[in-house]
Design an enzyme around this catalytic site. Structure first.
Site, mmCIF file in Angstrom:
data_model
loop_
_atom_site.group_PDB
_atom_site.id
_atom_site.type_symbol
_atom_site.label_atom_id
_atom_site.label_comp_id
_atom_site.label_asym_id
_atom_site.label_seq_id
_atom_site.Cartn_x
_atom_site.Cartn_y
_atom_site.Cartn_z
ATOM 1 N N ASP A 166 80.650 -44.103 102.665
ATOM 2 C CA ASP A 166 81.102 -43.793 101.304
ATOM 3 C C ASP A 166 82.625 -43.838 101.242
ATOM 4 O O ASP A 166 83.282 -42.826 100.985
ATOM 5 C CB ASP A 166 80.571 -42.423 100.876
ATOM 6 N N LEU A 167 83.173 -45.017 101.480
ATOM 7 C CA LEU A 167 84.631 -45.171 101.478
ATOM 8 C C LEU A 167 85.133 -45.210 100.044
ATOM 9 O O LEU A 167 85.196 -46.260 99.413
ATOM 10 C CB LEU A 167 85.029 -46.448 102.222
#
Length: 240
Positions: A166-167
């Site tokens: 989940d960048l």
């Protein structure tokens, strides 16, 4: 990693000094009663900042997201200890720390099994920072140097095959530009070590771009074109 097992409860630690660690460490009430609960960082759940005898820590309870959260906010189906969310993130953070990459250091984790399901918590070191990348996106001043440092940092993680599931801009912390680590990546839940030749690296960058545009309501093709190009150029320069 040290594993303490008591029936259907497992505690993971990295430090032999934590001889008295028990389940209370993973509750906000325990730290509040000692006057050591400093505050909370709100997200999908809450990450509590606590002041331990060994320094500032962050306590995070694992909450589900998406459609699964409507069925159970924090219960996960049990298969094995090594497949639990906390165990895998704890192990990955250990590897990241060994590689001296800028992220939180794992302190301890708790996994509690109940029937077919489990709950888990994680304690990490607190990262001293000025703001998140998401905070910066809301400001008028967008120093390209900061964007370049972000690109460089992501490249360092990708070089070692560290995948961030989940960048987004909320998971990028910004310290002072003159600090040893001006940029940190946090929240490696569901992260992994992958083959760097696969397409996930570009998918990571695409996810970050969508996050930037959603938070700022500005485009990386127009308003942020110079900054985004700077981030990508720095990424390519430092990925090797």
């Amino acid at each position: 990693m040290h594993v303490i097992n008591n029936k259907n409860t497992w505690i993971l630690t990295t430090n032999n000094d934590f001889q008295d660690i028990d389940e209370q460490w993973f509750t906000q009430a325990y730290w509040m009663n000692q006057g050591r609960l400093l505050g909370a960082n709100s997200g999908r759940g809450s990450a509590w900042v606590i002041k331990s005898e060994w320094g500032k820590w962050v306590l995070r309870h694992y909450f589900r997201g998406g459609l699964y959260a409507k069925l159970s906010k924090d219960s996960y189906f049990w298969t094995s200890l090594k497949n639990t969310r906390a165990y895998k993130e704890f192990q990955l953070l250990q590897k990241i720390h060994q590689l001296q990459l800028p992220s939180a250091k794992p302190i301890a984790a708790l996994i509690r099994k109940s029937g077919l399901y489990y709950h888990n918590d994680l304690i990490m070191s607190h990262i001293k920072h000025q703001q998140t990348f998401a905070d910066l996106l809301m400001a008028n001043n967008q120093p390209i140097k900061t964007w370049q440092l972000i690109g460089k940092t992501i490249a360092q993680f990708h070089h070692h095959g560290i995948y961030h599931s989940d960048l987004n801009a909320h998971n990028i912390l910004l310290a002072k530009p003159t600090d040893e680590h001006p940029v940190y990546l946090i929240d490696f839940d569901k992260g992994a070590i992958k083959n760097i030749k696969k397409t996930w690296r570009q998918e990571n960058l695409n996810r970050l771009r969508r996050s930037i545009e959603k938070i700022s309501e500005r485009s990386c093709d127009s308003e942020f074109s110079i900054q985004w190009d700077g981030l990508l150029s720095s990424y390519q320069e430092h990925f090797s």
